[in-house]
Write an enzyme that holds these catalytic residues in place. Structure first.
Site, PDB file in Angstrom:
ATOM      1  N   ASN A   1     -32.466 -49.013  74.107  1.00  0.00           N
ATOM      2  CA  ASN A   1     -31.255 -48.175  73.591  1.00  0.00           C
ATOM      3  C   ASN A   1     -30.013 -49.059  73.386  1.00  0.00           C
ATOM      4  OD1 ASN A   1     -32.719 -45.693  73.434  1.00  0.00           O
ATOM      5  ND2 ASN A   1     -32.916 -45.698  75.522  1.00  0.00           N
TER       6      ASN A   1
ATOM      7  N   ARG B   1     -27.644 -37.831  83.842  1.00  0.00           N
ATOM      8  CA  ARG B   1     -28.728 -36.930  84.190  1.00  0.00           C
ATOM      9  C   ARG B   1     -29.163 -37.181  85.546  1.00  0.00           C
ATOM     10  NH1 ARG B   1     -33.601 -39.276  80.460  1.00  0.00           N
ATOM     11  NH2 ARG B   1     -32.184 -39.207  78.861  1.00  0.00           N
TER      12      ARG B   1
ATOM     13  N   SER C   1     -38.655 -34.638  76.591  1.00  0.00           N
ATOM     14  CA  SER C   1     -37.565 -34.517  76.221  1.00  0.00           C
ATOM     15  C   SER C   1     -36.937 -33.111  76.399  1.00  0.00           C
ATOM     16  CB  SER C   1     -37.663 -34.782  74.673  1.00  0.00           C
ATOM     17  OG  SER C   1     -37.876 -36.029  74.276  1.00  0.00           O
TER      18      SER C   1
ATOM     19  N   ARG D   1     -60.145 -38.542  43.809  1.00  0.00           N
ATOM     20  CA  ARG D   1     -59.189 -39.146  44.631  1.00  0.00           C
ATOM     21  C   ARG D   1     -57.947 -38.998  43.627  1.00  0.00           C
ATOM     22  NH1 ARG D   1     -60.509 -42.595  48.661  1.00  0.00           N
ATOM     23  NH2 ARG D   1     -58.455 -43.907  48.273  1.00  0.00           N
TER      24      ARG D   1
END
Length: 402
Positions: free
Chosen positions: A27, A76, A87, A165
């Site tokens: 991160n 946290r 999450s 297609r």
């Protein structure tokens, strides 16, 4: 809550755990000269629509970067800092500590091409259109086949007829979640949902839909963010300093030697390009890995500073940036041609290479000149810098650049 919309406290929340199995401290690893998380934090702060912007982390280094980019830090607890933590659980833990928050915009730290305009529109969908949850998608034109589990089992088409297609222009494609963001009300999150109630999607442009999970994603994301990333209010990606590798950019890379002297040559067209930028108040400097005698440098009569015998190009450029009061690589243009230039080419806000540069330098997704080194490439790159500047003026107006 006003009729037809959600008007409670809206927080942007970026989850950034320190542990990463794919890429350690992913991160805050530098991507195109900025910590990865910095790209989304700048977009969230600059969009101006959030009542607060938070980073939830268990890591002090990540916390320091979050503060640097204008976010608040939620430390946290260890129970939601595990590999197995979802999450949703982490967001629920955040809400327990911050009861003032009514709506959460969970933004993925690994989506560096997110722009403020996208977030503004999503906030309008929540605030004015009354959606309880909005999530990001991207459109793909992919033909899907059933998963074959056993040997001899036949696969079957799932979203098209092989006998007919469709052409891409005749098919609208399908929408896939890309994970860039999930906005949801506190009530939904407490129920264990990120999508529910009055729900909508926001379709992102494909060029802005970027995610980084493993190492091989990094170079692709780096190329994409340099082209499509958000560089800040007023577009700070304006060139204040041009640094060129003397060997192979100003010269053709050859040295002419006799018993007493070493000679080099360069194009007067490149000198014109250098002086044009200097008249536009761009500082121009050269560097070289080789040891070049002061006598030879004097004969070149270059109207700019040259530093030779450079072992660490990035370190030197950053020292020059500090001397000039430049806060970011986004204000630097770099022209290189060799393997030792690659790092600086990736970091610079504007990069260029001569036509005869090495393959790895060309693969940094920067401007590739038509001219070779020593044959007008610097003039060509200087003109590209000036044209880009004029284009940005038309886009951003004539406001004073930072």
């Amino acid at each position: 809550m006003a009729e037809g919309g959600n008007w409670g406290h809206l927080s942007a929340l970026v989850l950034a755990r320190g542990g990463s199995k794919g890429i350690p401290l992913k991160n805050i690893k530098e991507l195109a000269g900025r910590p990865l998380i910095g790209w989304v934090l700048r977009a969230a702060v600059d969009c101006g629509g959030f009542d607060s912007v938070w980073v939830s982390t268990d890591n002090d280094e990540i916390a320091a970067v979050a503060l640097q980019f204008g976010a608040k830090v939620h430390h946290r607890c260890p129970e939601v800092s595990k590999d197995t933590t979802s999450s949703l659980e982490t967001i629920q833990e955040f809400l327990i500590s911050h009861p003032e928050v009514d709506i959460v915009g969970n933004i993925q730290a690994t989506s560096p091409c997110l722009h403020p305009d996208t977030l503004k529109r999503v906030i309008e969908m929540i605030r004015k259109d009354g959606y309880d949850s909005v999530f990001s998608v991207v459109r793909h034109h992919l033909f899907r086949w059933s998963d074959v589990k056993r040997t001899g089992e036949e696969t079957k088409p799932e979203n098209f007829n092989p006998a007919r297609r469709p052409r891409r222009q005749d098919w609208s494609g399908e929408l896939y979640e890309n994970g860039s963001f999930y906005f949801a009300t506190k009530e939904l999150i407490r129920q264990g949902k990120l999508q529910g109630g009055k729900v909508a999607y926001y379709e992102m442009n494909p060029e802005h839909s970027v995610d980084i999970d493993i190492d091989i994603d990094w170079p692709i994301a780096e190329q994409r963010v340099k082209r499509y990333g958000y560089y800040g209010k007023g577009d700070p990606k304006v060139v204040k300093l041009l640094v060129c590798n003397l060997d192979g950019c100003l010269t053709d890379g050859r040295v002419y030697v006799n018993q007493n002297h070493e000679l080099m040559s360069y194009s007067l067209r490149d000198l014109d390009g250098i002086q044009m930028l200097q008249r536009k108040h761009v500082e121009v400097r050269f560097l070289s890995e080789r040891k070049i005698s002061a006598a030879l440098l004097d004969t070149l009569k270059l109207p700019c500073r040259v530093e030779t015998k450079v072992s660490n190009k990035r370190s030197l450029v950053e020292r020059w940036m500090a001397e000039l009061g430049l806060s970011s690589w986004e204000q630097v243009a770099y022209m290189g041609c060799g393997y030792s230039d690659v790092e600086c080419l990736k970091l610079a806000g504007t990069g260029g290479v001569p036509a005869d540069a090495c393959v790895e330098a060309k693969m940094t997704d920067n401007f590739v000149c038509k001219c070779n080194g020593g044959g007008g490439a610097i003039q060509e790159f200087a003109e590209h810098i000036e044209q880009s500047k004029e284009s940005r003026k038309r886009k951003f107006g004539n406001e004073k650049q930072p």
